[in-house]
Scaffold this active site. Structure first.
Site, PDB file in Angstrom:
ATOM      1  N   THR A  40       0.802  -1.219   0.000  1.00 14.73           N
ATOM      2  CA  THR A  40       0.000   0.000   0.000  1.00 14.73           C
ATOM      3  C   THR A  40       0.837   1.273   0.000  1.00 14.73           C
ATOM      4  O   THR A  40       0.334   2.353  -0.295  1.00 14.73           O
ATOM      5  CB  THR A  40      -0.912   0.044   1.237  1.00 14.73           C
ATOM      6  OG1 THR A  40      -0.103   0.156   2.422  1.00 14.73           O
ATOM      7  CG2 THR A  40      -1.754  -1.219   1.332  1.00 14.73           C
ATOM      8  N   ASP A  67      17.899   3.141  -0.627  1.00 12.26           N
ATOM      9  CA  ASP A  67      17.300   3.073   0.697  1.00 12.26           C
ATOM     10  C   ASP A  67      18.265   3.705   1.701  1.00 12.26           C
ATOM     11  O   ASP A  67      19.327   3.142   1.990  1.00 12.26           O
ATOM     12  CB  ASP A  67      17.004   1.618   1.066  1.00 12.26           C
ATOM     13  CG  ASP A  67      16.213   1.507   2.354  1.00 12.26           C
ATOM     14  OD1 ASP A  67      16.708   1.961   3.393  1.00 12.26           O
ATOM     15  OD2 ASP A  67      15.094   0.957   2.312  1.00 12.26           O
TER      16      ASP A  67
END
Length: 219
Positions: free
Chosen positions: A113, A205
């Site tokens: 999501t 990241d």
């Protein structure tokens, strides 16, 4: 995207900052150097983000005479990193204003999501009366930053400034429209998010690069 319409958003434009962010982007920059660069960038951005903090006058004596001069009151300031990547910015901010309290908000981004999920929150007592600087190197979708502000507001915090290193237009738009009253300081606004909601060109990241871990966990 023209971010000039968002008056609360400030891009810290300085050649030293640009140089350090470029070194951070390089995939060959080793972990120890990357971690140091995050700290140095936080210092440069913090200098701008902290310029409106209040001061109080105290009496001191110079070699010439007694005088009343302004000082910062660290107990009125709290740094709150969003775990875990935000931890890399704390040391730099603390170098500027030693003695400030530090709170922690743990959020990870759901891989499906892309929405933030809270897993940890520890904040100083009476934080609602303090001026809070929310720290996270990356502003991608804006979900984590917006989620962290909701948590801070639930504790009664009114004065919040958000400091990030790299942001995406999508994140700027989402955050600035959700909280137009909160100032944002960013080192650079990148091109866009990819289909995995990573900033492009970005730097990968940030949490993994700070702590030297593999890119397979929720950060």
């Amino acid at each position: 995207m023209d971010i000039s319409k968002y008056k609360s958003v400030h891009v810290v434009d300085h050649p030293l900052l640009k140089n350090k962010i470029t070194r951070m982007r390089d995939k060959n920059t080793p972990t120890n150097e990357f971690r140091q660069l995050v700290k140095e960038v936080a210092i440069l951005e913090g200098y701008e983000a902290l310029k409106r903090i209040p001061t109080k006058n105290i009496e001191i004596e110079t070699p010439i005479e007694k005088t009343s001069q302004p000082v910062i009151v660290p107990k009125n300031i709290v740094f709150v990193p969003i775990l875990r990547a935000g931890l890399g910015m704390v040391d730099g901010m603390n170098e500027l204003v030693p003695g400030c309290s530090v709170g922690h908000i743990g959020l990870y981004r759901d891989e499906v999501t892309h929405q933030p999920v809270e897993y940890y929150c520890k904040l100083p007592s009476s934080i609602g009366e303090k001026e809070v600087f929310l720290l996270d190197p990356m502003l991608a979708t804006g979900g984590s930053a917006i989620g962290a502000v909701k948590i801070l507001r639930s504790y009664g915090v009114k004065k919040i400034t958000f400091v990030c290193i790299i942001s995406a237009p999508e994140g700027i738009k989402a955050f600035a429209e959700a909280y137009p009253d909160i100032e944002v300081f960013t080192g650079v606004v990148d091109r866009e998010l990819n289909d995995k909601a990573y900033i492009c060109p970005g730097l990968g990241d940030c949490g993994d690069r700070i702590f030297g871990t593999v890119v397979n966990d929720n950060d």
